[in-house]
Write an enzyme that holds these catalytic residues in place. Structure first.
Site, PDB file in Angstrom:
ATOM      1  N   TYR A  89       0.839  -1.197   0.000  1.00  0.00           N
ATOM      2  CA  TYR A  89       0.000   0.000   0.000  1.00  0.00           C
ATOM      3  C   TYR A  89       0.876   1.250   0.000  1.00  0.00           C
ATOM      4  CZ  TYR A  89      -3.844  -3.122   1.466  1.00  0.00           C
ATOM      5  OH  TYR A  89      -4.769  -4.129   1.550  1.00  0.00           O
ATOM      6  N   GLY A  98     -14.395  -5.620   1.666  1.00  0.00           N
ATOM      7  CA  GLY A  98     -15.404  -5.181   0.710  1.00  0.00           C
ATOM      8  C   GLY A  98     -16.825  -5.397   1.184  1.00  0.00           C
ATOM      9  N   PRO A  99     -17.127  -5.202   2.464  1.00  0.00           N
ATOM     10  CA  PRO A  99     -18.466  -5.520   2.969  1.00  0.00           C
ATOM     11  C   PRO A  99     -19.574  -4.649   2.398  1.00  0.00           C
ATOM     12  CG  PRO A  99     -17.234  -4.303   4.621  1.00  0.00           C
ATOM     13  CD  PRO A  99     -16.261  -4.652   3.523  1.00  0.00           C
ATOM     14  N   LEU A 128     -22.018   0.031  -3.030  1.00  0.00           N
ATOM     15  CA  LEU A 128     -23.333  -0.432  -3.473  1.00  0.00           C
ATOM     16  C   LEU A 128     -24.265  -0.687  -2.294  1.00  0.00           C
ATOM     17  CD1 LEU A 128     -24.711  -1.092  -6.201  1.00  0.00           C
ATOM     18  CD2 LEU A 128     -24.068  -3.479  -5.828  1.00  0.00           C
TER      19      LEU A 128
END
Length: 302
Positions: A50, A197-198, A203
Site C-alpha cells: 500500500y 469489501g463488505p 453499493l
C-alpha cells in the site's frame, strides 16, 4: 465492541479498519486512526504494497503511542515484491517472505507482527515452501499468527489442509456471498474470516445510486446493471440502512473474525461504527438473503 478470538489467542475487534484508503497525509491518517480507536476498533489491516510501504510507515507512526495497549492488533501482508523502479511481481518464496518481514517491522515500528498474511497466491506457488516460511517466522517469534488473503477456493483449501493459518481474508458481502460455500470447511479448522469489501464499492450504502451509475454500468457477476438496481432497491425496502444490513449478515456467521472497512475521513469511521452497532432482526437478514442471488466461485476450483 465484540472481539473474536483466533487460535493463537489474538482478539480482533469485529469491525476492523482497512488502512489502504488512509492516504499519505499523516495528520489526516492519524485523525482517522484515532477516531477508530475512540470508537472501539482495535484491529488495523495494512500491507507492504500500500502506497509502496508508506502506509505501513503511517500506521506504525500513528499507533506508536498506543503500543502499550495489548488489545491493539496490527495485520499486514506480503507477496507482492516491490522493485526499485516501482513495479511489482509475485514472489511467495521463503527467502522473500523472511527478508520482507524485517522491512514491515521497521516501518511499523514493531518487534513482532500480530498477524502476517500472504497477499494473494495461486495453486502453482511453491505452497509448502511458503507455508514453512510463515511457520518459521512464528517459531522465531517474529509473528504471532499468519493467514492468507485469497478468493481462490483451491488455494484456500490447500492452506486449510496443510498449514496453521488462523485467518482467511476474502471479499464477502450480502451481494458477493460466494464465501458461504467455504465456511463449513473454514470453521472446521477453527479459522476466522476477515471480510473485506463488505459494502461492495459503495453499493451497500446510502449512496448506492451513485455507485450503480459510476461503478456498475455493465453489472457484475451474474447481475446486469438493471438487475443490480432492482435488487438493491428491494434490499432498501427491507432495511433502508444497507450498510447495517450487510454488516449484520456477516455478523450472523460464527466463522467471522472481523469486518474490514476502509475510511478516508473520520466521519466515515463514525458512520461505519453506527451501522455496525445497529441490530437488524434475523427475519430481515433472512429476507435480504433471499433477495440476492446465490453466487458461487467459478474459477480456481481444482
Amino acid at each position: 465492541m465484540q472481539k473474536n478470538t483466533l487460535k493463537s489467542g489474538l482478539q480482533l475487534s469485529e469491525l476492523g479498519l482497512g488502512c489502504m484508503s488512509l492516504g499519505t497525509d499523516f495528520e489526516q491518517a492519524q485523525a482517522i486512526i484515532e477516531t477508530a480507536l475512540e470508537s472501539g476498533i482495535t484491529y488495523f489491516d495494512t500491507a507492504d504494497i500500500y502506497d509502496k510501504g508508506v502506509n505501513e510507515d503511517i500506521v506504525g507512526k500513528a499507533l506508536k503511542p498506543y503500543q502499550h495497549r495489548d488489545e491493539i492488533v496490527i495485520g499486514t501482508k506480503v507477496g507482492n515484491h516491490l522493485k526499485e523502479n516501482g513495479e511489482t511481481y509475485w514472489d511467495p518464496s521463503k527467502q522473500y517472505i523472511k527478508e520482507n518481514v524485517k522491512q514491515s517491522l521497521r516501518r511499523l515500528q514493531l518487534d513482532y507482527l500480530d498477524l502476517y498474511m500472504l497477499h494473494g497466491g495461486t495453486i502453482d506457488d511453491p505452497l509448502d515452501e511458503t507455508i514453512s516460511a510463515f511457520d518459521e517466522l512464528k517459531q522465531e517469534g517474529l509473528i504471532k499468527a499468519y493467514g492468507i488473503s485469497s478468493i481462490r477456493p483451491n488455494v484456500i483449501h490447500y492452506y486449510l489442509q496443510h498449514s496453521n493459518i488462523e485467518t482467511i481474508m476474502s471479499q464477502f458481502s450480502l451481494i458477493d456471498n460466494r464465501p458461504e460455500a467455504l465456511l463449513k470447511d473454514i470453521e472446521a479448522k477453527g479459522v476466522k474470516v476477515l471480510a473485506r469489501g463488505p459494502v461492495f464499492k459503495g453499493l451497500l450504502t446510502d449512496n448506492y445510486e451513485k455507485a450503480l451509475n459510476e461503478k456498475f454500468e455493465d453489472g457484475i457477476f451474474d447481475y446486469t446493471n438493471e438487475e443490480l438496481k432492482e435488487t438493491i432497491e428491494s434490499l432498501h425496502h427491507v432495511e433502508p440502512h444497507l450498510s447495517a444490513l450487510t454488516f449484520n449478515y456477516l455478523k450472523s456467521f460464527d466463522a467471522l473474525g472481523s469486518i474490514i472497512t476502509g475510511a478516508s475521513t473520520p466521519e466515515q469511521i463514525r458512520d461505519n461504527v453506527k451501522h455496525y452497532e445497529m441490530n437488524i432482526s434475523t427475519d430481515k437478514i433472512q429476507r435480504a438473503r433471499e433477495l440476492v442471488k446465490n453466487l458461487e466461485y467459478e474459477q480456481h476450483l481444482n
